[in-house]
Scaffold this active site. Structure first.
Site, PDB file in Angstrom:
ATOM      1  N   CYS A 327     -12.373   9.440   1.507  1.00  0.00           N
ATOM      2  CA  CYS A 327     -10.952   9.706   1.257  1.00  0.00           C
ATOM      3  C   CYS A 327     -10.133   8.415   1.169  1.00  0.00           C
ATOM      4  O   CYS A 327     -10.609   7.326   1.477  1.00  0.00           O
ATOM      5  CB  CYS A 327     -10.391  10.615   2.349  1.00  0.00           C
ATOM      6  N   SER A 353      -2.658   5.472   5.370  1.00  0.00           N
ATOM      7  CA  SER A 353      -2.691   5.861   3.963  1.00  0.00           C
ATOM      8  C   SER A 353      -2.981   4.602   3.159  1.00  0.00           C
ATOM      9  O   SER A 353      -2.190   3.657   3.180  1.00  0.00           O
ATOM     10  CB  SER A 353      -1.356   6.473   3.529  1.00  0.00           C
ATOM     11  N   ARG A 354      -4.110   4.581   2.472  1.00  0.00           N
ATOM     12  CA  ARG A 354      -4.520   3.356   1.783  1.00  0.00           C
ATOM     13  C   ARG A 354      -3.687   3.084   0.536  1.00  0.00           C
ATOM     14  O   ARG A 354      -3.735   1.987   0.001  1.00  0.00           O
ATOM     15  CB  ARG A 354      -6.006   3.443   1.436  1.00  0.00           C
ATOM     16  N   LEU A 355      -2.944   4.095   0.065  1.00  0.00           N
ATOM     17  CA  LEU A 355      -2.072   3.864  -1.082  1.00  0.00           C
ATOM     18  C   LEU A 355      -0.678   3.443  -0.630  1.00  0.00           C
ATOM     19  O   LEU A 355      -0.017   2.651  -1.276  1.00  0.00           O
ATOM     20  CB  LEU A 355      -1.990   5.128  -1.947  1.00  0.00           C
TER      21      LEU A 355
END
Length: 469
Positions: A327, A353-355
């Site tokens: 994910c 959250s990597r974004l």
């Protein structure tokens, strides 16, 4: 007439001749068959009027067939037919606002839909060239997520935590918050009881969310083979909407049960168990499912919110670490926070959250960055000074503790109580105001110091004159 003509053509072309084999071993929902030497994975299989299924495993001298419909008892020696076509499920566009299964049945009304179309279990993966950057926000209506750990359309954000910590509720809140935003929602219930699914259906209907939501359910008393197929079929349905330029939100509740079901199927098929008794291909089982989440170049997207249940808040177990690595981030829920009344019970220190800001508007990003910095700083201090006497602390520490409690109170939300972006920004604008005040105060002090340096005092000037004399 079309079906009759097609059948006649098949007979004329000798295409109605099917390969046959015989049952050599019977399991609860898996059978071993000999004699089927020209079959493929997911090929449809029929055992007369007794049962139907699909090819699950192929070995040199046998084939493993998983059964999805069993009408009569199967015994060794029964003839098995390979139908020379891919096993497919059924879906109707009339399913919107209903609770359905993967065979076109309305589970509330107890009847089959009309205008059914065949849906493949899996489609080929979307190529990299057909994907584009994820940069559009998908708002959940939950301040702690939208400000600090935002989700974008096309993102895969894991929701993970112990039982009864509000994982499903975050998924449902997100679905309710899509009202009027032209997003099709698919809620995939895996291994839940009929009562649990019915309650979810009622809650969504009450809030007007059922009109754009499809609930695809596989109950806890169904064949594990059906439960295994359900998330794949749901994703195929989501892909068909995406190709028509729709934004789709898919909630898988939950993939830990899906992993357990696949382990059960594999062990009964005599697959060699690996770590934690899961088969060696369990990572592939979930990775090829979740990789379908994407932003398509045509404008459509599939956003995925897989849910995973943990035990004793251990997010380092086998299935959890597998799905975390697949994910684009995770929301970790804490049973300790839930017991404190901090709902949603998000562990803000472990969540990510990597974004991040790539899917936020500049105003949300500005507030969220400041909020995350202040909150994480407070949580770090709270671990040490939570039980200390506040009067014995320094003024700076007292202010940090008080501000931190205010922030946590503002982050608390009742279920099905989404907030707009304006409400979120209004709640935490005081953080930006404090920053501006501090900056202006620092600038004033700096200017005063500069004036002192450039304009020495009269006293200093007089002293210099006396020294010169």
């Amino acid at each position: 007439m079309d079906n009759i003509d097609k059948t006649i053509d098949n007979i004329k072309n000798n295409e109605n001749v099917y390969s046959t084999g015989r049952v050599i071993k019977v399991g609860k929902y898996n059978i071993e068959v000999s004699g089927l030497n020209d079959v493929a994975f997911y090929e449809a299989i029929n055992i007369g009027n007794k049962a139907s299924g699909y090819v699950m495993g192929i070995y040199p001298n046998k084939v493993i067939v998983s059964l999805v419909n069993i009408e009569e008892e199967i015994v060794p020696g029964d003839i098995v037919y390979s139908l020379k076509k891919e096993f497919k499920c059924l879906f109707s566009l009339d399913s919107m606002g209903k609770v359905i299964d993967i065979f076109g049945n309305d589970l509330i009304a107890g009847k089959k839909f009309d205008k059914l179309v065949e849906v493949p279990i899996e489609n080929p993966p979307l190529s990299i060239m057909d994907r584009s950057a994820v940069n559009r926000e998908l708002l959940t209506g939950i301040s702690g997520i939208d400000l600090m750990y935002p989700i974008g359309k096309g993102q895969r954000q894991l929701i993970i935590g112990d039982k009864k910590t509000g994982k499903t509720q975050i998924g449902l809140d997100t679905i309710v918050n899509q009202k009027g935003k032209k997003v099709i929602c698919i809620y995939v219930a895996l291994g839940k009881t009929k009562k649990e699914v019915k309650d979810i259906y009622i809650e969504l209907t009450k809030r007007g969310a059922a009109s754009y939501t499809i609930i695809i359910a596989s109950f806890n008393d169904e064949l594990p083979t059906r439960t295994y197929l359900t998330p794949y079929v749901a994703t195929s349905i989501a892909e068909s909407f995406m190709m028509q330029k729709y934004d789709v939100l898919v909630v898988f509740d939950d993939l830990k049960k899906h992993a357990d079901v696949y382990r059960e199927i594999s062990l009964t098929s005599n697959k060699t168990p690996g770590r934690d008794a899961y088969p060696s291909d369990i990572f592939y089982t979930h990775s090829r499912l979740l990789e379908k989440g994407a932003q398509h170049i045509n404008g459509g997207s599939i956003t995925m919110l897989p849910i995973v249940e943990t035990k004793s808040s251990d997010i380092t177990d086998y299935i959890s670490t597998n799905i975390i690595s697949i994910c684009d981030g995770q929301l970790v829920l804490s049973s300790k926070n839930f017991a404190r009344g901090e709902k949603p019970a998000i562990n803000y220190g472990l969540s990510v959250s990597r974004l991040g800001g790539a899917v936020q508007t500049p105003d949300m990003k500005k507030v969220g960055t400041k909020l995350r910095r202040e909150l994480l700083s407070y949580l770090e201090v709270r671990e040490v000074y939570e039980l200390a006497n506040i009067d014995e602390m320094s003024k700076e520490l007292q202010k940090k503790m008080k501000d931190g409690k205010v922030i946590l109170d503002k982050l608390k939300q009742y279920k099905f109580n989404p907030r707009t972006k304006e409400e979120m920004k209004a709640d935490f604008n005081f953080l930006l105001e404090e920053t501006q005040e501090n900056n202006s105060s620092n600038n004033t002090n700096s200017n005063q110091n500069d004036n002192k340096e450039n304009n020495p005092s009269k006293e200093t000037t007089n002293n210099q004159k006396e020294n010169n004399k």
